[in-house]
Design an enzyme around this catalytic site. Structure first.
Site, PDB file in Angstrom:
ATOM      1  N   ASP A 483       2.331   2.642   8.048  1.00 47.03           N
ATOM      2  CA  ASP A 483       1.237   2.423   8.779  1.00 47.03           C
ATOM      3  C   ASP A 483       1.227   1.154  10.026  1.00 47.03           C
ATOM      4  OD1 ASP A 483      -0.714   3.991   7.960  1.00 47.03           O
ATOM      5  OD2 ASP A 483      -1.530   3.001   6.583  1.00 47.03           O
TER       6      ASP A 483
HETATM    7  C1  GLC Z   1       0.060   1.303   2.345  1.00 48.78           C
HETATM    8  C2  GLC Z   1      -0.488   2.464   2.528  1.00 48.78           C
HETATM    9  C3  GLC Z   1       0.338   3.673   2.733  1.00 48.78           C
HETATM   10  C4  GLC Z   1       1.422   3.240   3.635  1.00 48.78           C
HETATM   11  C5  GLC Z   1       2.142   2.040   3.410  1.00 48.78           C
HETATM   12  C6  GLC Z   1       3.296   1.566   4.080  1.00 48.78           C
HETATM   13  O1  GLC Z   1       0.639   1.476   1.003  1.00 48.78           O
HETATM   14  O2  GLC Z   1      -1.297   2.685   1.476  1.00 48.78           O
HETATM   15  O3  GLC Z   1      -0.259   4.877   3.349  1.00 48.78           O
HETATM   16  O4  GLC Z   1       2.245   4.305   3.584  1.00 48.78           O
HETATM   17  O5  GLC Z   1       1.172   1.059   3.177  1.00 48.78           O
HETATM   18  O6  GLC Z   1       2.542   1.291   5.386  1.00 48.78           O
HETATM   19  C1  GLC Z   2      -1.982  -2.753   6.758  1.00 52.57           C
HETATM   20  C2  GLC Z   2      -0.677  -2.851   5.747  1.00 52.57           C
HETATM   21  C3  GLC Z   2      -0.339  -1.679   5.309  1.00 52.57           C
HETATM   22  C4  GLC Z   2      -1.325  -0.627   5.066  1.00 52.57           C
HETATM   23  C5  GLC Z   2      -2.629  -0.640   6.131  1.00 52.57           C
HETATM   24  C6  GLC Z   2      -3.658   0.296   5.524  1.00 52.57           C
HETATM   25  O1  GLC Z   2      -1.800  -2.127   7.925  1.00 52.57           O
HETATM   26  O2  GLC Z   2       0.204  -3.898   5.999  1.00 52.57           O
HETATM   27  O3  GLC Z   2       0.544  -1.815   4.188  1.00 52.57           O
HETATM   28  O4  GLC Z   2      -0.953   0.567   4.713  1.00 52.57           O
HETATM   29  O5  GLC Z   2      -3.094  -1.814   6.087  1.00 52.57           O
HETATM   30  O6  GLC Z   2      -4.467   0.443   6.571  1.00 52.57           O
END
Ligand code: GLC
Ligand code: GLC
Length: 810
Positions: A483
């Site tokens: 993300d």
């Molecule tokens: C969080 C989110 C997931 C994403 C991950 C890596 O765990 O829930 O959707 O893939 O972060 O950014």
């Molecule tokens: C932030 C976190 C990531 C997560 C995301 C969800 O970017 O670092 O881990 O997946 O929020 O919206």
């Protein structure tokens, strides 16, 4: 250092000190009503949706930490104490918190009085029930008082902590006998209220928080408890609470028991009232009758434990490694149920008002849950697919109560569509229910746009196939699985959301990770096409997958490892040419587990690079070197200080990908060693470093660049749960459901020489024994099924057979 121990026979973790490094919590509830409960009694309850229907209030980021829960105070002369230690923090003579499967028990004592408090959410009910037993172990009689306490949330948890000009005037309750009814907003549009009751006559009660606590007091020193006198306060606005006051006289050796119930009650819209302004209490009163006695409570608890024993009997192993057995047989599967239910909504790190259900998260959570209750997985797939857009893209999140896509975040996460194929294939392999593909499912919750689920999958597949960049690799959009890799974002203003800022369409940034996913799930899609007799379509899908593999070999390979991406300018991300972020874990794990690079040696090279560059004693870091500065062209990934989260943290979710990749190369020792590094039971002894619960995974462990390398954060709600269970059960132990039978293909460490597995699958029981006295790491040499030798490693279905005895030699 440990703060407790595993009791495998009872399937519990027993915490022996209330002062754990962080709150160590449990989840009560398997269906609709949930309670988060910490080892000191903290936490809150909600019905279905932690944002919209929250029953009790909780203050995140409070001091002291975890101050607020469903509390029981015991007043014994001048001493006031709690069986969970909080909130009075009165030193206890003994303390234990048993977190079990769907229940938690506190066993404590003070000054010769023993308290046992057991809480759980009964199967099929929308309530939490608590049994409190007090025993006088002294030689003199005791006159005690027991006070209960919950603080109601005014339903919408977001509004509850922001909209005080309204909230301080809306609170309403009713009291009838020993039952307290929280009915805020019931007068207008709600048809539900909360009930907090006890099965004994009360000496007094309180429903107004400030009356109960006294001016400027906190939970530690509530005036009512310390004075011993309830005020029978009636909340009128401000903060409604529920508190019962019970007088408990105990002869030497005597015990008394009380049953409390905290429930969500819903009335038909046209039957809300008993009389003007007086709520219809019939359903509440009926529920109280079901938990009026300790015998009823015990019977319901026994039902819960039978429920779990039955679920867990679906898959059990005996490997000779106690920690592996306990994680696979109990805690992995338990955590998978929790992530399935919660997605990323409510934990001690997710406030319950933020993210709701994630499209990709929930598709992956299915992997670890589908063997337990396939019907619920089926419904979940339909719910998720209903939030997909007609072009195959998808809302990134949706709200569990309304099941509608969340437009604040919208779409544009270009890995999302492929996860729908992944989740559906996992479901069909387990259930063989191909009929799900013919279900008519709306797009964007609009029934007029409904198509078959197969058509949804087709659009998922085609979305990726038709959204390729200059290197013929998939466009990344707002982000892929990571993300925080926001290659089209370019945000310069503090506070702008990295995930919604900037265009999601148009720019050319590409993801090698999505390319790996396309290989894996594109092939799954082709298989589904074949199963449906769509051979031309299957051929075309396979051809597209092969083109993708070639694109990865041509432009997605950096020489020693897979590249991560191309940014919006076509510059490489995750290359030895970069200053920071030279290598990322995701494409290494996912490309290899998808089979990319097995034939040309890239796979082995990629794994060697992971070991050399990313692996630490606490797990594999997501990237190296950590980004030292913020990069406009990379987004949130470079916003975190080095070593945390997506910037070179050990982001546990992707560690099993590497472990699975090692099994694809037949490396049982490597796969298992990677598994153990992040597995909570194996780091229990260093709980003072790891800090989160030793029975469940956390999202992240601080990487080598962080000050507190090895410290975990964000426990419970992580895709690590499902992926690790998949890794342990399907790849290391090697038992995986498939369309034509059960595959048994272990890739184990050479220290496991004897393996016994029971798997319920497709209406039959498989009793599997693996003889690895050869100390091999991989390779089935011989398989005998019900006395007959079978070639390969799939136990094929046989008409009418309900028990398969499988003897395997490695
Ligand atoms: C969080 C989110 C997931 C994403 C991950 C890596 O765990 O829930 O959707 O893939 O972060 O950014
Ligand atoms: C932030 C976190 C990531 C997560 C995301 C969800 O970017 O670092 O881990 O997946 O929020 O919206």
């Amino acid at each position: 250092m440990k703060f407790g121990y595993f009791d495998d026979a009872r399937k519990e973790y027993v915490i022996t000190s209330p002062k754990t490094p962080l709150p160590w919590i449990n989840y009560l509830g398997c269906e609709s009503f949930f309670r988060l409960i910490s080892n000191t009694g903290g936490g809150y309850a909600f019905y279905k949706d932690a944002k919209l229907l929250r029953l009790t209030r909780y203050r995140y980021n409070n001091v002291p930490s975890d101050d607020g829960g469903h509390y029981y105070y015991i007043k014994d002369g001048d001493t006031v104490w709690n069986p969970g230690w909080q909130p009075t923090q009165t030193a206890l003579d003994s303390y234990e918190c048993h977190h079990g499967l769907g229940y938690s028990i506190f066993k404590s004592s003070k000054n010769g009085v023993a308290a046992e408090v057991t809480t759980f959410v009964p199967i099929g009910k929308n309530c939490e029930v608590t049994s409190v037993t007090l025993t006088n172990n002294t030689a003199a009689s005791k006159d005690l008082q027991l006070f209960s306490y919950v603080e109601f949330c005014l339903w919408n948890a977001m509004d509850d902590m922001t909209n005080f000009q309204r909230n301080f005037s809306t609170g309403e309750v009713e009291v009838k006998g020993s039952a307290i009814y929280h009915k805020t907003e019931y007068r207008e549009r709600r048809n539900h209220y909360a009930l907090f009751a006890v099965n004994a006559p009360v000496a007094g009660f309180d429903t107004d928080r400030d009356s109960f606590l006294g001016a400027y007091n906190g939970y530690r020193n509530p005036e009512v408890v310390f004075s011993g006198a309830s005020k029978n306060s009636m909340a009128s606005g401000w903060a409604p609470i529920g508190s019962h006051n019970l007088k408990v006289s105990l002869a030497p050796g005597e015990s008394k028991n009380f049953i409390f119930i905290l429930a969500y009650i819903e009335n038909p819209r046209d039957d809300k009232w008993e009389s003007r302004g007086v709520i219809n209490k019939k359903p509440a009163e009926a529920l109280m009758q079901e938990f009026a006695t300790k015998a009823q409570f015990d019977a319901s608890l026994a039902e819960l434990s039978a429920y779990w024993n039955n679920l867990l009997s679906t898959f059990t192993v005996k490997t000779g490694d106690e920690k592996l057995d306990r994680m696979v047989n109990i805690w992995h599967q338990y955590q998978c149920m929790v992530t399935f239910n919660m997605s990323r909504s409510a934990s001690y790190y997710e406030s319950g008002i933020g993210r709701g259900m994630g499209f990709r998260d929930s598709c992956q959570d299915l992997f670890g849950f589908v063997h337990l209750i396939p019907d619920r997985a089926r419904q979940r797939i339909i719910d998720i697919a209903s939030t997909q857009f007609e072009d195959g893209s998808a809302y990134h999140q949706y709200q569990p109560l309304t099941k509608k896509g969340n437009s604040d975040i919208g779409s544009g996460f270009n890995d999302d569509p492929l996860w729908l194929i992944a989740g559906t294939a996992a479901y069909i392999k387990e259930s063989h229910d191909f009929s799900i593909l013919d279900e008519i499912v709306p797009f964007d919750n609009d029934e007029s746009k409904a198509q078959t689920l197969m058509e949804h999958l087709r659009r998922s597949f085609n979305y990726t196939r038709t959204h390729l960049g200059p290197h013929k690799l998939p466009l990344i959009g707002r982000a892929d699985w990571n993300d925080c890799l926001n290659l089209n974002c370019f945000s310069e203003e503090p506070g702008e959301s990295f995930q919604t800022f900037g265009p999601s369409e148009g720019p050319v940034a590409e993801s090698v990770f999505i390319a790996g996913m396309f290989v894996k799930y594109g092939r799954e899609y082709a298989v589904l096409c074949r199963k449906k007799g769509l051979n031309d379509e299957a051929d075309a899908a396979e051809a597209a997958v092969n083109d993708m593999i070639q694109a990865i070999y041509k432009d997605g390979w950096d020489g020693e490892w897979f590249l991560r991406a191309y940014d919006a300018f076509g510059e490489k991300v995750g290359s030895h040419e970069c200053e920071d972020g030279q290598i990322f874990i995701e494409p290494q794990g996912f490309c290899v587990l998808a089979g990319v690079g097995l034939e040309n040696g890239y796979a082995q090279k990629a794994m060697d690079s992971v070991e050399a560059k990313l692996e630490t004693k606490y797990g594999v870091m997501i990237l190296q070197p950590a980004y030292k500065d913020y990069h406009l062209n990379l987004g949130e990934v470079s916003s975190y200080p080095p070593g945390y989260k997506e910037n070179a943290g050990i982001f546990c979710h992707n560690n099993p990908w590497v472990s699975i990749a090692e099994t694809c190369l037949g490396h049982g020792n490597r796969a298992f060693s990677l598994y153990k590094k992040i597995c909570p039971a194996y780091v229990e002894e260093i709980s003072e470093i790891h800090r989160t619960e030793p029975y469940v995974y956390s999202q992240m462990v601080a990487g080598r660049d962080a000050k507190n390398h090895g410290e975990a954060k964000n426990s419970w709600l992580t895709g690590t749960a499902a992926w690790t269970f998949v890794n342990a059960s399907q790849h290391i132990i090697g038992v995986r459901p498939d369309y034509d039978g059960l595959v048994i293909d272990p890739c184990i460490p050479d220290t496991i020489t004897d393996l016994t597995i029971t798997r319920k699958f497709s209406g039959a029981v498989y009793n599997i024994h693996v003889d690895n006295s050869a100390k091999s790491q991989y390779g089935v040499k011989k398989m005998i099924v019900n006395g007959k030798e079978v070639s390969g490693c799939t136990v094929p279905f046989e008409e009418g057979v309900t028990e398969y005895n499988v003897e395997i030699t490695m």
